[in-house]
Write a protein that holds these residues in place. Structure first.
Motif, short mmCIF file in Angstrom:
data_model
loop_
_atom_site.label_atom_id
_atom_site.label_comp_id
_atom_site.label_asym_id
_atom_site.label_seq_id
_atom_site.Cartn_x
_atom_site.Cartn_y
_atom_site.Cartn_z
N ASP A 14 0.82 -1.20 0.00
CA ASP A 14 0.00 0.00 0.00
C ASP A 14 0.86 1.26 0.00
O ASP A 14 0.58 2.21 -0.75
CB ASP A 14 -0.93 0.00 1.21
CG ASP A 14 -1.97 1.11 1.12
OD1 ASP A 14 -2.68 1.18 0.10
OD2 ASP A 14 -2.06 1.93 2.05
N ILE A 15 1.90 1.29 0.80
CA ILE A 15 2.75 2.49 0.84
C ILE A 15 3.53 2.61 -0.47
O ILE A 15 3.69 3.72 -1.00
CB ILE A 15 3.70 2.43 2.05
CG1 ILE A 15 2.88 2.51 3.35
CG2 ILE A 15 4.72 3.57 2.00
CD1 ILE A 15 3.69 2.41 4.61
N ARG A 16 3.99 1.49 -1.01
CA ARG A 16 4.69 1.54 -2.30
C ARG A 16 3.78 2.12 -3.37
O ARG A 16 4.21 2.94 -4.20
CB ARG A 16 5.16 0.14 -2.68
CG ARG A 16 6.02 0.13 -3.96
CD ARG A 16 6.20 -1.27 -4.51
NE ARG A 16 6.97 -2.12 -3.65
CZ ARG A 16 6.55 -3.29 -3.21
NH1 ARG A 16 5.32 -3.73 -3.50
NH2 ARG A 16 7.32 -4.05 -2.45
N ARG A 17 2.50 1.69 -3.37
CA ARG A 17 1.54 2.22 -4.35
C ARG A 17 1.37 3.72 -4.19
O ARG A 17 1.35 4.46 -5.19
CB ARG A 17 0.20 1.50 -4.19
CG ARG A 17 -0.90 2.05 -5.10
CD ARG A 17 -2.27 1.49 -4.73
NE ARG A 17 -2.62 1.77 -3.34
CZ ARG A 17 -3.04 2.96 -2.90
NH1 ARG A 17 -3.13 3.99 -3.73
NH2 ARG A 17 -3.36 3.12 -1.63
N GLN A 18 1.27 4.20 -2.96
CA GLN A 18 1.08 5.63 -2.72
C GLN A 18 2.29 6.44 -3.16
O GLN A 18 2.15 7.57 -3.65
CB GLN A 18 0.81 5.87 -1.23
CG GLN A 18 -0.51 5.30 -0.73
CD GLN A 18 -0.72 5.60 0.73
OE1 GLN A 18 -0.83 6.77 1.14
NE2 GLN A 18 -0.78 4.56 1.57
N ILE A 19 3.49 5.88 -2.99
CA ILE A 19 4.69 6.57 -3.45
C ILE A 19 4.73 6.60 -4.97
O ILE A 19 5.04 7.62 -5.59
CB ILE A 19 5.95 5.89 -2.88
CG1 ILE A 19 6.00 6.07 -1.35
CG2 ILE A 19 7.22 6.45 -3.52
CD1 ILE A 19 7.11 5.30 -0.68
N THR A 20 4.38 5.47 -5.59
CA THR A 20 4.44 5.37 -7.06
C THR A 20 3.44 6.29 -7.73
O THR A 20 3.75 6.94 -8.74
CB THR A 20 4.20 3.92 -7.49
OG1 THR A 20 5.19 3.07 -6.89
CG2 THR A 20 4.29 3.78 -9.00
N VAL A 70 9.64 9.96 2.28
CA VAL A 70 9.74 9.48 0.91
C VAL A 70 11.00 10.04 0.28
O VAL A 70 11.26 11.25 0.35
CB VAL A 70 8.50 9.89 0.08
CG1 VAL A 70 8.64 9.41 -1.37
CG2 VAL A 70 7.24 9.32 0.71
N ARG A 71 11.77 9.16 -0.33
CA ARG A 71 13.03 9.58 -0.95
C ARG A 71 12.77 10.25 -2.30
O ARG A 71 11.86 9.85 -3.04
CB ARG A 71 13.94 8.37 -1.15
CG ARG A 71 15.34 8.73 -1.65
CD ARG A 71 16.18 7.50 -1.88
NE ARG A 71 16.38 6.73 -0.67
CZ ARG A 71 17.25 7.06 0.29
NH1 ARG A 71 17.98 8.14 0.16
NH2 ARG A 71 17.38 6.29 1.36
N GLU A 72 13.53 11.28 -2.58
CA GLU A 72 13.48 11.94 -3.89
C GLU A 72 13.93 10.96 -4.97
O GLU A 72 14.93 10.26 -4.81
CB GLU A 72 14.41 13.16 -3.90
CG GLU A 72 14.39 13.96 -5.18
CD GLU A 72 13.15 14.84 -5.28
OE1 GLU A 72 12.66 15.00 -6.42
OE2 GLU A 72 12.68 15.35 -4.26
N ARG A 73 13.17 10.87 -6.07
CA ARG A 73 13.52 9.98 -7.18
C ARG A 73 14.10 10.83 -8.31
O ARG A 73 13.36 11.51 -9.03
CB ARG A 73 12.30 9.22 -7.68
CG ARG A 73 11.57 8.44 -6.60
CD ARG A 73 12.38 7.30 -6.04
NE ARG A 73 12.45 6.20 -6.97
CZ ARG A 73 13.09 5.06 -6.72
NH1 ARG A 73 13.75 4.92 -5.58
NH2 ARG A 73 13.11 4.09 -7.60
N PRO A 74 15.42 10.85 -8.50
CA PRO A 74 16.01 11.71 -9.51
C PRO A 74 15.66 11.26 -10.92
O PRO A 74 15.39 10.08 -11.17
CB PRO A 74 17.52 11.56 -9.25
CG PRO A 74 17.65 10.22 -8.61
CD PRO A 74 16.41 10.04 -7.78
N ASP A 75 15.64 12.22 -11.85
CA ASP A 75 15.47 11.88 -13.26
C ASP A 75 16.69 11.09 -13.72
O ASP A 75 17.83 11.41 -13.35
CB ASP A 75 15.31 13.15 -14.10
CG ASP A 75 14.01 13.88 -13.79
OD1 ASP A 75 13.04 13.21 -13.39
OD2 ASP A 75 13.99 15.12 -13.95
N LEU A 76 16.46 10.08 -14.55
CA LEU A 76 17.56 9.25 -15.03
C LEU A 76 18.28 9.95 -16.18
O LEU A 76 17.66 10.50 -17.08
CB LEU A 76 17.03 7.89 -15.50
CG LEU A 76 16.39 7.01 -14.43
CD1 LEU A 76 15.89 5.71 -15.05
CD2 LEU A 76 17.37 6.71 -13.30
#
Length: 234
Positions: A14-20, A70-76
């Motif tokens: 559930d938390i993974r879904r909310q982050i995604t 929640v960790r920042e997800r950098p652009d690739l």
């Protein structure tokens, strides 16, 4: 989820879904263990395990005395592997100042390296370690193995393998790479400043002169910052 799945996976999913999906954006606080136990009707152990799994996946990070966020997800950043003469053209084109440190040493070939270079086991090879940086930040690690007669010298610092081999009268005819993901070793995590749970891309690259391998490298790239792009001529 199957009813036999551990209860903590319900929390993780559930938390993974909310982050995604952005319900929990970068920097958002994650409920505490006590809040998770109440919200999901699970025990303290399950809540603790769920947070550990999310941190191991690189989705959240903890602050001492403050909780998890929640960790920042950098652009690739794309690394185009067809640019054989300048691996860092992409980074330089984006305005980064690319520098690197390196040092070489003569060692005995391990069984794997001897096989990759078609040498006798324990044959002498020159091993060169590289740390590449962009604007001072670590970007990539590489370890290169070559026959001693091809070892790089100080004046070779900015020359590609193709150009260095050409100076020895060796024409590179093919470059073969294989790629896999893996968990970084502690020294690699330290050198690349990797957060917990971030995998690395491991590229095995070998330069061939017709049917003779003359150089082989292990290249380690942070999996959360780069995507490897290949061009396949048709």
């Amino acid at each position: 989820m199957a009813s036999s799945d551990p209860v903590y996976l319900r929390v993780v999913e559930d938390i993974r879904r909310q982050i995604t999906d952005g319900t929990l954006p970068p920097g958002a606080p994650i409920p505490s263990r006590a809040q998770l136990t109440r919200k999901y009707q699970v025990g303290e152990t399950a809540a603790r395990h769920a947070l550990r799994v999310l941190a191991a996946e690189g989705l959240i990070f903890g602050r001492v005395g403050s909780g998890h966020y929640v960790r920042e997800r950098p652009d690739l950043t794309p690394l185009h592997r067809w640019r054989l003469h300048d691996q860092h053209a992409d980074l330089q084109a984006q305005g980064q100042r690319v520098t690197w440190d390196w040092h070489s040493e003569l060692v005995d070939a391990t069984p794997e390296i001897a096989q990759r270079l078609r040498l006798e086991e324990s044959a002498p090879v020159t091993r060169t370690h590289y740390v590449f940086r962009g604007d001072g930040n670590p970007l990539q690690l590489a370890t290169s193995y070559e026959r001693p007669e091809f070892a790089p010298h100080a004046e070779d610092e900015r020359r590609s393998v193709v150009n260095r081999m050409s100076a020895h009268g060796v024409k590179i005819t093919e470059i073969i790479e294989s790629v896999h993901t893996r968990v970084p070793r502690p020294a690699e995590s330290d050198a690349l400043h990797l957060p917990t749970g971030v995998p690395v891309l491991h590229l095995k690259r070998t330069h061939w002169a017709t049917d003779r391998p003359v150089e082989t490298s292990d290249i380690v790239i942070p999996g959360d910052r780069f995507e490897v792009v290949y061009s396949v001529p048709v």
